[in-house]
Design an enzyme around this catalytic site. Structure first.
Site, short mmCIF file in Angstrom:
data_model
loop_
_atom_site.label_atom_id
_atom_site.label_comp_id
_atom_site.label_asym_id
_atom_site.label_seq_id
_atom_site.Cartn_x
_atom_site.Cartn_y
_atom_site.Cartn_z
N LYS A 198 0.84 -1.21 0.00
CA LYS A 198 0.00 0.00 0.00
C LYS A 198 0.87 1.26 0.00
O LYS A 198 0.68 2.16 -0.83
CB LYS A 198 -0.91 0.01 1.23
CG LYS A 198 -1.68 1.32 1.43
CD LYS A 198 -2.52 1.29 2.68
CE LYS A 198 -1.79 1.78 3.89
NZ LYS A 198 -2.00 3.22 4.19
N ASN A 199 1.82 1.33 0.93
CA ASN A 199 2.61 2.54 1.06
C ASN A 199 3.50 2.78 -0.15
O ASN A 199 3.82 3.93 -0.47
CB ASN A 199 3.44 2.49 2.34
CG ASN A 199 2.59 2.63 3.59
OD1 ASN A 199 1.46 3.11 3.53
ND2 ASN A 199 3.11 2.18 4.72
N ARG A 225 -3.28 10.65 4.39
CA ARG A 225 -2.01 11.35 4.56
C ARG A 225 -1.18 11.37 3.26
O ARG A 225 -0.58 12.39 2.92
CB ARG A 225 -1.22 10.65 5.67
CG ARG A 225 0.20 11.14 5.86
CD ARG A 225 0.25 12.39 6.65
NE ARG A 225 1.59 12.93 6.74
CZ ARG A 225 1.87 14.12 7.23
NH1 ARG A 225 0.91 14.88 7.66
NH2 ARG A 225 3.09 14.57 7.28
N CYS A 266 -4.90 8.60 9.57
CA CYS A 266 -5.18 8.02 10.88
C CYS A 266 -4.83 9.00 12.00
O CYS A 266 -3.94 9.84 11.86
CB CYS A 266 -4.36 6.75 11.07
SG CYS A 266 -4.95 5.35 10.11
N ARG A 286 2.38 14.33 12.68
CA ARG A 286 3.05 14.09 11.40
C ARG A 286 3.07 15.34 10.53
O ARG A 286 2.43 15.40 9.48
CB ARG A 286 2.39 12.93 10.66
CG ARG A 286 2.46 11.64 11.45
CD ARG A 286 2.16 10.43 10.60
NE ARG A 286 0.73 10.26 10.38
CZ ARG A 286 0.22 9.24 9.71
NH1 ARG A 286 1.00 8.33 9.19
NH2 ARG A 286 -1.09 9.13 9.55
N PRO A 287 3.78 16.39 10.97
CA PRO A 287 3.73 17.67 10.26
C PRO A 287 4.40 17.63 8.90
O PRO A 287 5.13 16.70 8.57
CB PRO A 287 4.50 18.60 11.21
CG PRO A 287 5.42 17.70 11.96
CD PRO A 287 4.67 16.42 12.14
N MET A 288 4.15 18.69 8.10
CA MET A 288 4.68 18.80 6.74
C MET A 288 5.98 19.59 6.68
O MET A 288 6.47 19.89 5.59
CB MET A 288 3.63 19.48 5.86
CG MET A 288 2.43 18.65 5.51
SD MET A 288 2.84 17.38 4.29
CE MET A 288 3.15 18.40 2.84
N ASP A 289 6.55 19.93 7.83
CA ASP A 289 7.67 20.87 7.81
C ASP A 289 8.88 20.36 7.03
O ASP A 289 9.56 21.13 6.35
CB ASP A 289 8.08 21.26 9.25
CG ASP A 289 8.45 20.07 10.11
OD1 ASP A 289 8.01 18.95 9.80
OD2 ASP A 289 9.18 20.26 11.10
N LEU A 290 9.17 19.05 7.08
CA LEU A 290 10.32 18.52 6.35
C LEU A 290 10.08 18.52 4.85
O LEU A 290 11.01 18.73 4.06
CB LEU A 290 10.67 17.12 6.83
CG LEU A 290 11.33 17.03 8.21
CD1 LEU A 290 11.61 15.58 8.58
CD2 LEU A 290 12.61 17.84 8.24
N ASP A 330 4.58 0.24 12.05
CA ASP A 330 3.31 -0.30 11.55
C ASP A 330 3.08 -1.77 11.93
O ASP A 330 2.04 -2.33 11.60
CB ASP A 330 3.23 -0.16 10.02
CG ASP A 330 2.83 1.24 9.60
OD1 ASP A 330 2.41 2.02 10.47
OD2 ASP A 330 2.93 1.55 8.39
N ILE A 386 8.37 6.38 16.86
CA ILE A 386 8.06 7.05 15.59
C ILE A 386 6.87 7.99 15.74
O ILE A 386 6.96 9.17 15.42
CB ILE A 386 7.78 6.01 14.48
CG1 ILE A 386 8.94 5.02 14.39
CG2 ILE A 386 7.56 6.71 13.14
CD1 ILE A 386 10.26 5.62 14.02
N ARG A 397 -8.51 0.33 4.27
CA ARG A 397 -7.46 1.21 3.78
C ARG A 397 -6.15 0.46 3.61
O ARG A 397 -5.28 0.92 2.86
CB ARG A 397 -7.25 2.39 4.75
CG ARG A 397 -8.45 3.34 4.86
CD ARG A 397 -8.12 4.53 5.74
NE ARG A 397 -6.87 5.14 5.32
CZ ARG A 397 -5.86 5.45 6.14
NH1 ARG A 397 -5.97 5.20 7.43
NH2 ARG A 397 -4.77 6.01 5.68
#
Length: 422
Positions: A22-23, A94, A118, A123-127, A308, A330, A400
């Protein structure tokens, strides 16, 4: 709302085919945006998240067709007529943020909603933003959307990620393929899904070295071509189903399984008393003898123990001999399955990012509530080892990440059924 009913009924025997990851697939699909030529993915998993990504790409102007019962995705992005990834789609998942890098690289601009998914941490977008800005993008957050543009095009740069973020590595890697000059990503994620993406991009004409190591080097090219690429085996589905015969007893062969995808996980199973045998078709798994032994687990980026698989491992440790300590490094807030396992008789103490599990001889079936994708399947696994019936509610999360779960488990003798809600 649907539920899953599980009846503990002893040993499982037979074989389970493992789907494409999936990922990996959710990362490979946005790569179509990098080229005007067709991209075809084989061994695609049949999941609701794949449908969501299909919907997102189609909203941007891509053509996406599911062939061969959904296991082949034929895509073409020759006519991208929309550069806005809308909140109503992006909020569901995500991975939707992975259209940002490709659109920015090919079109020079993109507007992407902040993502959903989820409830397992911020899990920010800063990177992602950091890396794309290093490549010359100008990014502004307005009204919940990232407005990105590269008026002078993207240019190669050297950067170091604060931590080895998989999503950020993927977004930057895709963008860098069309950037002018050389890009060096230090402290890059090393997951098999990153290597799979790099393999696909190379098939499309990208020049990439170092994937699978902490340093990835990309030499930008003017354009990418079409390609056909097989999606790598889903290591999380693999690890999940490896635990089924360990928890319930019996012996199951996982078709397409590879130890190199989940080496750290296999090491922990071996220490717990689990037999893992490589076969011509995959991996054969069984308990060596009696109860498994408690083992400690610390989640870490690949090649460490996957976050996971933490919830599923906790389900196994609930009936292990001894006490185990599981540390989640994580994602914060990823022990929401612990109280639900407690309803089944598990003895678990949670303190911050650490869960201490005191093994009990037997779990008992109970009604429980799924809180996220991996928690859902951990409760189903626990139900295989429990006396009586376990009813797992709110299982829409499962769709999902696990294709045809009921069929796969019943195929090896489990008493599992989906109960349709009103």
């Amino acid at each position: 709302m649907d539920s899953i009913l599980v009846k503990g009924n002893g040993p499982l025997n037979g074989e389970i085919p493992i789907a494409g990851a999936k990922n990996a697939c959710l990362t490979l699909m946005p790569a179509t945006l990098l080229s005007e030529e067709p991209l075809t993915l084989t061994n695609a998993p049949r999941l609701s998240d794949i449908k969501t990504m299909t919907q997102l790409l189609q909203s941007l102007g891509s053509e996406v067709s599911a062939l061969s019962d959904g296991q082949v995705l034929a895509m073409s992005s020759h006519n991208i007529d929309n550069h806005v990834a809308d909140y109503e789609i992006v909020r569901k998942m995500r991975a939707s943020n992975l259209v940002l890098g490709p659109m920015l690289a090919r079109l020079g601009h993109a507007v992407v909603s902040l993502p959903g998914g989820c409830a397992i941490g911020a899990r920010p977008m800063d990177l992602h933003i950091y890396g794309l800005e290093k490549l010359g993008a100008e990014i502004e957050l307005k009204d919940g959307y990232l407005h990105a543009k590269a008026p002078r095009g993207l240019k190669g740069a050297e950067m170091e990620l604060r931590f080895a973020s998989v999503g950020a590595t993927e977004n930057i890697l895709m963008a860098a393929t069309l950037a002018k000059g050389t890009t060096v990503i230090n402290n890059a994620a090393r997951e098999p899904e990153i290597v799979d993406l790099a393999d696909c991009l190379r098939a499309m004409g990208a020049q990439i070295e170092g994937d699978g190591s902490p340093t990835i080097v990309v030499q930008g090219v003017d354009r990418l071509k079409g390609a056909t690429h097989p999606v790598v085996t889903d290591r999380i589905e693999l690890g999940t189903y490896m635990l089924a015969p360990v928890i319930a007893g019996g012996e199951v062969e996982l078709l397409g399984g590879r130890i190199d995808l989940i080496g750290a996980f296999c090491e922990k199973l071996d220490a717990a008393g689990v037999s893992i045998e490589e076969t011509a078709r995959g991996l054969k798994v069984a308990r060596k003898n009696g109860r498994v032994k408690a083992v400690d687990v610390v989640t870490a980026p690949f090649p460490g123990f996957p976050t996971d698989l933490q919830a599923q491992m906790m389900a196994l440790m609930c009936t292990a001999e001894g006490t185990s300590v599981l540390e989640e490094k994580i994602f914060e807030n990823r022990f929401m399955h612990a109280p639900e396992l407690g309803r089944m008789g598990a003895n678990i103490e949670v303190s911050g990012g650490t869960a201490t599990v005191h093994g009990v001889e037997k779990l008992k079936g109970a009604p429980v509530m799924a809180t996220d994708l991996r928690a859902s399947v951990s409760l189903i696994l626990a139900g295989l080892a429990a006396e009586g019936e376990t009813l797992v509610n709110r299982v829409y999360h499962l769709d999902r990440g696990y294709e045809r779960l009921v069929r796969k488990l019943t195929g090896v003798g489990a008493l599992v059924e989906r109960v349709t809600g009103t």
